[in-house]
Scaffold this motif. Sequence first.
Motif, PDB file in Angstrom:
ATOM      1  N   HIS A  14       0.868  -1.182   0.000  1.00 59.22           N
ATOM      2  CA  HIS A  14       0.000   0.000   0.000  1.00 59.22           C
ATOM      3  C   HIS A  14       0.900   1.226   0.000  1.00 59.22           C
ATOM      4  CE1 HIS A  14      -3.810   2.087   0.819  1.00 59.22           C
ATOM      5  NE2 HIS A  14      -3.081   2.914   1.550  1.00 59.22           N
ATOM      6  N   ARG A  21      -0.884  -4.314   3.115  1.00 58.54           N
ATOM      7  CA  ARG A  21      -2.314  -4.455   3.336  1.00 58.54           C
ATOM      8  C   ARG A  21      -2.569  -5.872   3.868  1.00 58.54           C
ATOM      9  NH1 ARG A  21      -5.837  -2.480  -1.687  1.00 58.54           N
ATOM     10  NH2 ARG A  21      -4.553  -0.636  -1.367  1.00 58.54           N
ATOM     11  N   ARG A  57      -2.601   1.002  11.119  1.00 53.48           N
ATOM     12  CA  ARG A  57      -3.809   1.808  10.974  1.00 53.48           C
ATOM     13  C   ARG A  57      -4.829   1.012  10.187  1.00 53.48           C
ATOM     14  NH1 ARG A  57      -3.930   5.289   5.990  1.00 53.48           N
ATOM     15  NH2 ARG A  57      -2.185   4.592   4.697  1.00 53.48           N
ATOM     16  N   HIS A  59      -7.767   0.826   7.270  1.00 50.18           N
ATOM     17  CA  HIS A  59      -8.162   1.471   6.017  1.00 50.18           C
ATOM     18  C   HIS A  59      -9.153   0.556   5.326  1.00 50.18           C
ATOM     19  CE1 HIS A  59      -7.946   3.926   2.431  1.00 50.18           C
ATOM     20  NE2 HIS A  59      -7.626   2.860   1.713  1.00 50.18           N
ATOM     21  N   LYS A  60     -10.399   0.999   5.253  1.00 49.73           N
ATOM     22  CA  LYS A  60     -11.496   0.197   4.698  1.00 49.73           C
ATOM     23  C   LYS A  60     -11.561  -1.125   5.471  1.00 49.73           C
ATOM     24  CE  LYS A  60     -11.350   2.560   0.308  1.00 49.73           C
ATOM     25  NZ  LYS A  60     -11.183   2.494  -1.119  1.00 49.73           N
TER      26      LYS A  60
END
Length: 172
Positions: A14, A21, A57, A59-60
Amino acid sequence: MEKLYNVGKIVNTHGIKGEVRVISVTDFPEQRYKKGSVLILEQEKTKAVELVVASHRKHKNFDLLTFENHPTIESVEGYRDGILKVTEEQLTDLPEDEFYLHQIIGLTVIDDTGREIGKIKEVLQPGANDVWVIQRQKQKDLLIPYIADCVLNVDLEEKIVTVHLMEGLEDL
């Protein structure tokens, strides 16, 4: 060799700064992926690699991770499709009546009369409660919801689960 437990799969990179990811399979992503956590990366054709989480973190539907000493996309590209694992020592104690999947799968299931039904071969997690798939001999699999009315006792030491087969659960 020490037993390892899956917590996620690296599905892609990513960006260009060494972020990966991850599709997570842990109920504890905040703990597993916190800065400083050690993860073991296993891949098919290479030796296992120990990685230290530098950042995490959301993300989606993915967890995005970076690892210490992996500052670029080039340093993590080879990790794609790798499985992230933790050691048994890293597993946390669970509250009463909660279990890790590896503790449940393979247990013998008996009903409340003492009759052996089969062995747990899989745990489905479709929604409000888990569903345990019981493999039976010469019969199709039996699905038991993990609710107090059905699952009466789980004895990990004896490797036996006692269930009450509510009307309609077992098709004879």
